[in-house]
Design a protein around this motif. Structure first.
Motif, PDB file in Angstrom:
ATOM      1  N   SER A 243       3.027  80.412  15.991  1.00 52.47           N
ATOM      2  CA  SER A 243       2.675  80.770  17.372  1.00 52.47           C
ATOM      3  C   SER A 243       3.518  80.071  18.428  1.00 52.47           C
ATOM      4  N   GLU A 244       4.758  79.754  18.079  1.00 53.09           N
ATOM      5  CA  GLU A 244       5.663  79.234  19.106  1.00 53.09           C
ATOM      6  C   GLU A 244       6.447  80.405  19.680  1.00 53.09           C
ATOM      7  N   ARG A 245       6.707  80.331  20.981  1.00 55.11           N
ATOM      8  CA  ARG A 245       7.407  81.447  21.597  1.00 55.11           C
ATOM      9  C   ARG A 245       8.897  81.400  21.289  1.00 55.11           C
ATOM     10  N   GLN A 246       9.476  82.574  21.005  1.00 56.82           N
ATOM     11  CA  GLN A 246      10.875  82.628  20.608  1.00 56.82           C
ATOM     12  C   GLN A 246      11.658  83.651  21.432  1.00 56.82           C
ATOM     13  N   LEU A 247      12.969  83.424  21.507  1.00 55.46           N
ATOM     14  CA  LEU A 247      13.905  84.424  22.034  1.00 55.46           C
ATOM     15  C   LEU A 247      14.908  84.695  20.936  1.00 55.46           C
ATOM     16  N   ALA A 248      15.392  85.932  20.858  1.00 58.88           N
ATOM     17  CA  ALA A 248      16.415  86.222  19.863  1.00 58.88           C
ATOM     18  C   ALA A 248      17.372  87.269  20.403  1.00 58.88           C
ATOM     19  N   LEU A 249      18.597  87.239  19.885  1.00 59.96           N
ATOM     20  CA  LEU A 249      19.619  88.211  20.265  1.00 59.96           C
ATOM     21  C   LEU A 249      20.075  88.913  18.992  1.00 59.96           C
ATOM     22  N   TRP A 250      20.131  90.264  19.051  1.00 59.29           N
ATOM     23  CA  TRP A 250      20.437  91.044  17.851  1.00 59.29           C
ATOM     24  C   TRP A 250      21.628  91.953  18.111  1.00 59.29           C
ATOM     25  N   ASP A 251      22.416  92.135  17.064  1.00 63.34           N
ATOM     26  CA  ASP A 251      23.505  93.101  17.118  1.00 63.34           C
ATOM     27  C   ASP A 251      23.012  94.375  16.440  1.00 63.34           C
ATOM     28  N   THR A 252      23.041  95.512  17.158  1.00 62.36           N
ATOM     29  CA  THR A 252      22.455  96.743  16.598  1.00 62.36           C
ATOM     30  C   THR A 252      23.234  97.257  15.386  1.00 62.36           C
ATOM     31  N   GLU A 253      24.497  96.844  15.254  1.00 64.05           N
ATOM     32  CA  GLU A 253      25.278  97.284  14.089  1.00 64.05           C
ATOM     33  C   GLU A 253      24.791  96.598  12.815  1.00 64.05           C
ATOM     34  N   ASN A 254      24.262  95.379  12.990  1.00 63.07           N
ATOM     35  CA  ASN A 254      23.831  94.633  11.816  1.00 63.07           C
ATOM     36  C   ASN A 254      22.585  93.835  12.183  1.00 63.07           C
ATOM     37  N   LEU A 255      21.423  94.354  11.790  1.00 60.29           N
ATOM     38  CA  LEU A 255      20.173  93.719  12.218  1.00 60.29           C
ATOM     39  C   LEU A 255      19.618  92.752  11.176  1.00 60.29           C
ATOM     40  N   GLU A 256      20.422  92.414  10.162  1.00 62.15           N
ATOM     41  CA  GLU A 256      19.900  91.533   9.107  1.00 62.15           C
ATOM     42  C   GLU A 256      19.426  90.209   9.681  1.00 62.15           C
ATOM     43  N   GLU A 257      20.338  89.518  10.385  1.00 65.22           N
ATOM     44  CA  GLU A 257      20.020  88.202  10.931  1.00 65.22           C
ATOM     45  C   GLU A 257      20.250  88.223  12.429  1.00 65.22           C
ATOM     46  N   PRO A 258      19.452  87.464  13.207  1.00 64.69           N
ATOM     47  CA  PRO A 258      19.712  87.414  14.648  1.00 64.69           C
ATOM     48  C   PRO A 258      21.013  86.667  14.942  1.00 64.69           C
ATOM     49  N   MET A 259      21.718  87.057  15.995  1.00 64.69           N
ATOM     50  CA  MET A 259      22.922  86.328  16.403  1.00 64.69           C
ATOM     51  C   MET A 259      22.533  84.964  16.949  1.00 64.69           C
ATOM     52  N   GLY A 260      21.404  84.933  17.643  1.00 61.71           N
ATOM     53  CA  GLY A 260      20.925  83.660  18.183  1.00 61.71           C
ATOM     54  C   GLY A 260      19.411  83.678  18.188  1.00 61.71           C
ATOM     55  N   LEU A 261      18.801  82.531  17.928  1.00 62.46           N
ATOM     56  CA  LEU A 261      17.339  82.437  17.947  1.00 62.46           C
ATOM     57  C   LEU A 261      16.974  81.092  18.545  1.00 62.46           C
ATOM     58  N   GLN A 262      16.073  81.102  19.528  1.00 62.94           N
ATOM     59  CA  GLN A 262      15.649  79.835  20.131  1.00 62.94           C
ATOM     60  C   GLN A 262      14.143  79.782  20.223  1.00 62.94           C
ATOM     61  N   GLU A 263      13.592  78.596  19.983  1.00 66.20           N
ATOM     62  CA  GLU A 263      12.152  78.419  20.175  1.00 66.20           C
ATOM     63  C   GLU A 263      11.944  77.737  21.521  1.00 66.20           C
ATOM     64  N   LEU A 264      10.918  78.193  22.243  1.00 67.24           N
ATOM     65  CA  LEU A 264      10.709  77.645  23.586  1.00 67.24           C
ATOM     66  C   LEU A 264       9.579  76.634  23.612  1.00 67.24           C
ATOM     67  N   ASP A 265       8.358  77.094  23.390  1.00 68.56           N
ATOM     68  CA  ASP A 265       7.187  76.213  23.512  1.00 68.56           C
ATOM     69  C   ASP A 265       6.045  76.897  22.782  1.00 68.56           C
ATOM     70  N   SER A 266       4.869  76.307  22.853  1.00 69.60           N
ATOM     71  CA  SER A 266       3.770  76.937  22.115  1.00 69.60           C
ATOM     72  C   SER A 266       2.673  77.427  23.055  1.00 69.60           C
ATOM     73  N   SER A 267       3.059  77.964  24.188  1.00 71.89           N
ATOM     74  CA  SER A 267       2.079  78.570  25.091  1.00 71.89           C
ATOM     75  C   SER A 267       1.717  79.956  24.542  1.00 71.89           C
ATOM     76  N   ASN A 268       0.646  80.575  25.056  1.00 71.59           N
ATOM     77  CA  ASN A 268       0.233  81.824  24.399  1.00 71.59           C
ATOM     78  C   ASN A 268       0.424  83.085  25.236  1.00 71.59           C
ATOM     79  N   GLY A 269       1.034  82.976  26.431  1.00 71.01           N
ATOM     80  CA  GLY A 269       1.246  84.181  27.230  1.00 71.01           C
ATOM     81  C   GLY A 269       2.454  84.955  26.743  1.00 71.01           C
ATOM     82  N   ALA A 270       2.391  86.278  26.845  1.00 69.29           N
ATOM     83  CA  ALA A 270       3.546  87.092  26.428  1.00 69.29           C
ATOM     84  C   ALA A 270       4.716  86.832  27.374  1.00 69.29           C
TER      85      ALA A 270
END
Length: 355
Positions: A243-270
């Motif tokens: 339940s930690e909030r995340q951001l990710a960046l994806w390349d549509t040509e290859n969706l296997e792994e994210p190009m970048g993934l970061q965790e922000l905090d554990s707040s619960n708002g969308a």
């Protein structure tokens, strides 16, 4: 021995946010309490529209931008829906046309008079009926006139020709569960959706097929959002398994792994992402947070660079985002948000300091 650059060079490293003075806010607005993760606010260079509490149906306020200060309780609203309004969106081609989706299963398109409303507006220009459950998302096509997409809790995406009130495409059976967000690509040839089954899909509406799909883009069960960036990549916000909030960046040509993934905090708002294609900056506002974080998306790893956070005292209920043509560029303004509190709407101006 080479000196590694400790600080990355960026034009936007010192972008700062500034709330406007109290007399330039919109006060005494009863912002909607509906439990739905939409922005509750839509802005264009002429008007600001805010979904409000209404007895016996759904309504939203449409205020001319200059009408700041205290808003009279009897100020006329747009009130043709029989259930609460869940989402609103201004037409990008005409500043006087707005679409709204509601719990009453309909989508309505409204024509706002030149100087704003002088009496309550109950007659829509077009009523679009095709969903069997409430409509939670409406979004206009970025390049074609009179084309509107709506997504409902019946897991169906409909694309309408607003001029003739006909269904152009009905995309049924592509989503097994509730659709959280829909975002058109820059040229409008495809759109991406984030769904409750944790998948992000890229869909070609003309063929009615899923072009690319990433299952379990974020492991958590809470709502995700996905938006298209200018170069065709996809930026998502969601939650990890813990339940930690995340951001990710994806390349549509290859969706296997994210190009970048970061965790922000554990707040619960969308997290609601807003993207500016000209500067490649993504602003992330959490519902119930009191901050706006912004990140620059670049071509070289790690792709997502944290720039800064704008923090204020009160939590936000929703957020409106001004399109580029409504900004004051002479003051180096690169973004403007309309932050909804419980009883007011406060513009926040993002500026790049220049010598």
């Amino acid at each position: 021995m080479s000196f590694r650059k400790v600080v990355r060079q960026s034009k936007f490293r010192h972008v700062f946010g500034q709330p406007v003075k109290t007399e330039q806010c919109y006060d005494d607005i009863r912002v909607s309490r509906v439990t739905w993760d939409s922005t509750f606010c839509a802005v264009n260079p002429s008007f600001v529209a805010i979904i409000v509490e209404a007895s016996g149906g759904g309504a939203f306020l449409v205020l001319p931008l200059h009408k700041t200060g205290r808003i009279d309780k009897l100020y006329p609203t747009v009130c043709g829906h029989t259930g609460p309004v869940l989402d609103i969106d201004w037409c990008p081609h005409n500043d006087h046309v707005i679409a709204s989706g509601s719990e009453d299963c309909t989508v309505m398109v409204w024509q706002i008079p030149e100087n704003g409303l002088s009496q309550p507006l109950t007659e829509p220009v077009v009523v679009l009926e095709g969903h069997s459950k409430r409509v939670g998302i409406v979004t206009w096509h970025p390049t074609a006139r009179n084309v509107l997409l709506s997504a409902g809790c019946d897991n169906v995406v409909l694309i309408w020709n607003v001029g003739t009130a006909e269904e152009l495409y009905r995309l049924d059976g592509l989503h097994p569960d509730l659709i959280y967000s829909v975002s058109w690509s820059r040229d409008g040839s495809r759109f991406c959706t984030a769904c409750k089954d944790k998948s992000v899909r890229v869909i070609d509406p003309r063929r009615g097929t899923v072009v690319a799909e990433k299952e379990r883009a974020h492991e958590g069960a809470r709502p995700m959002r996905a938006i298209f960036l200018a170069d065709g990549k996809i930026f998502t916000t969601g939650f990890s398994r813990m339940s930690e909030r995340q951001l990710a960046l994806w390349d549509t040509e290859n969706l296997e792994e994210p190009m970048g993934l970061q965790e922000l905090d554990s707040s619960n708002g969308a997290l609601l992402p807003f993207y500016d294609p000209d500067t490649n900056v993504v602003y992330v506002c959490g519902k119930g947070d009191s901050s706006i974080r912004y990140f620059e998306i670049t071509e070289e790893p790690p792709y997502i660079h944290f720039l800064n956070t704008f923090t204020s005292k009160e939590p936000q209920r929703g957020m409106g985002w001004m399109p580029k043509r409504g900004l004051d560029v002479s003051k180096c303004e690169i973004a403007r948000f309309y932050k909804l509190h419980e009883r007011k709407c406060e513009p926040i101006i993002m500026t790049v300091p220049r010598k």
